[in-house]
Write a protein that holds these residues in place. Sequence first.
Motif, short mmCIF file in Angstrom:
data_model
loop_
_atom_site.label_atom_id
_atom_site.label_comp_id
_atom_site.label_asym_id
_atom_site.label_seq_id
_atom_site.Cartn_x
_atom_site.Cartn_y
_atom_site.Cartn_z
N LEU A 46 0.87 -1.17 0.00
CA LEU A 46 0.00 0.00 0.00
C LEU A 46 0.91 1.22 0.00
CD1 LEU A 46 -3.04 0.82 0.21
CD2 LEU A 46 -2.57 1.25 2.63
N LEU A 47 0.91 1.97 -1.09
CA LEU A 47 1.77 3.14 -1.25
C LEU A 47 0.90 4.38 -1.07
CD1 LEU A 47 3.59 1.82 -4.44
CD2 LEU A 47 4.31 1.56 -2.06
N ARG A 48 0.97 4.98 0.10
CA ARG A 48 0.11 6.11 0.42
C ARG A 48 0.59 7.39 -0.25
NH1 ARG A 48 1.51 3.34 4.64
NH2 ARG A 48 -0.02 2.28 5.91
N GLY A 49 -0.38 8.19 -0.67
CA GLY A 49 -0.09 9.54 -1.15
C GLY A 49 -0.35 10.52 -0.01
N ARG A 61 -11.10 14.28 5.20
CA ARG A 61 -9.79 13.69 4.92
C ARG A 61 -9.91 12.98 3.57
NH1 ARG A 61 -8.92 16.75 8.16
NH2 ARG A 61 -7.84 16.54 10.14
N ASN A 62 -9.08 13.41 2.65
CA ASN A 62 -9.03 12.82 1.32
C ASN A 62 -7.74 12.00 1.25
OD1 ASN A 62 -7.79 13.60 -1.73
ND2 ASN A 62 -9.84 12.73 -1.67
N ARG A 63 -7.90 10.68 1.26
CA ARG A 63 -6.74 9.79 1.22
C ARG A 63 -6.61 9.20 -0.17
NH1 ARG A 63 -8.53 9.68 6.37
NH2 ARG A 63 -6.91 9.71 7.97
N VAL A 64 -5.43 9.32 -0.74
CA VAL A 64 -5.15 8.78 -2.07
C VAL A 64 -3.88 7.94 -1.99
CG1 VAL A 64 -6.26 10.68 -3.31
CG2 VAL A 64 -3.83 10.82 -2.77
N GLY A 65 -3.71 7.09 -2.97
CA GLY A 65 -2.51 6.28 -3.00
C GLY A 65 -2.56 5.27 -4.12
N VAL A 66 -1.67 4.30 -4.02
CA VAL A 66 -1.54 3.25 -5.02
C VAL A 66 -1.47 1.92 -4.28
CG1 VAL A 66 0.03 2.27 -6.75
CG2 VAL A 66 -0.36 4.74 -6.68
N PHE A 67 -2.20 0.94 -4.78
CA PHE A 67 -2.06 -0.43 -4.29
C PHE A 67 -1.27 -1.18 -5.34
CE2 PHE A 67 -3.66 -4.82 -3.38
CZ PHE A 67 -3.17 -4.90 -2.08
N GLN A 68 -0.09 -1.67 -4.95
CA GLN A 68 0.80 -2.35 -5.90
C GLN A 68 0.91 -3.83 -5.55
OE1 GLN A 68 4.65 -0.62 -6.81
NE2 GLN A 68 5.54 -2.65 -6.98
N ILE A 69 0.88 -4.64 -6.57
CA ILE A 69 1.08 -6.08 -6.43
C ILE A 69 2.22 -6.46 -7.37
CG2 ILE A 69 0.03 -8.36 -6.65
CD1 ILE A 69 -2.73 -6.76 -6.56
N SER A 70 3.23 -7.07 -6.82
CA SER A 70 4.33 -7.57 -7.65
C SER A 70 4.10 -9.06 -7.87
CB SER A 70 5.68 -7.34 -6.96
OG SER A 70 5.93 -5.96 -6.85
N GLN A 130 -4.57 3.14 -8.76
CA GLN A 130 -4.74 4.25 -7.83
C GLN A 130 -6.06 4.10 -7.09
OE1 GLN A 130 -4.50 7.38 -10.77
NE2 GLN A 130 -2.43 7.89 -10.13
N TYR A 131 -6.11 4.64 -5.87
CA TYR A 131 -7.33 4.61 -5.08
C TYR A 131 -7.57 5.97 -4.41
CZ TYR A 131 -4.42 4.22 -0.90
OH TYR A 131 -3.48 4.45 0.08
N ARG A 132 -8.79 6.13 -3.89
CA ARG A 132 -9.15 7.34 -3.16
C ARG A 132 -10.22 7.00 -2.14
NH1 ARG A 132 -11.95 12.78 -5.70
NH2 ARG A 132 -12.93 13.43 -3.78
N ALA A 133 -10.13 7.62 -0.98
CA ALA A 133 -11.15 7.48 0.06
C ALA A 133 -11.34 8.84 0.71
CB ALA A 133 -10.72 6.46 1.10
N ASP A 134 -12.59 9.29 0.79
CA ASP A 134 -12.95 10.55 1.47
C ASP A 134 -13.67 10.21 2.76
OD1 ASP A 134 -12.17 12.88 -0.18
OD2 ASP A 134 -13.43 11.90 -1.69
#
Length: 138
Positions: A46-49, A61-70, A130-134
């Motif tokens: 989970l790579l938070r922005g 609170r506006n949370r954004v980021g990237v969920f990465q799977i290798s 990418q994801y977002r949660a408000d």
Amino acid sequence: MSDKLIRSLFEGRLGTWAAARVPALPVAWENVSFTPPAGAYLRAFLLRGATTSRDLAGDNRNRVGVFQISIVCPAGNGAGAAESIAAELDALFPMNLRLTSGTFAVQQLSPLRLWSPDSSDRYLLPVDFQYRADTYPT
């Protein structure tokens, strides 16, 4: 905290799918002891922005980021196995996917993206979205 909820929603979906898949795919979770198998496995991050607030009162609170799977596969067998797993992950995490827990929701904002592979002793294909949660206080 919402970051913990975001992680649990994405990891829960991935873990359930990976365990039910035939053959099952082991998953290396962040900061959890893991011994890589000889075959294919996944690594999840989970790579938070930056968290921001979108209202003058500062309640949002506006949370954004990237969920990465290798996707990690044995080297020397071509890209096919990793690309097949990537196609399955694309179906598991479709564009605009919305995951909820109670009143909390996180939404996927981009389609699954494939990045350039890395091959040393293993073939590693990173994919992410990418994801977002408000959130607002209740």
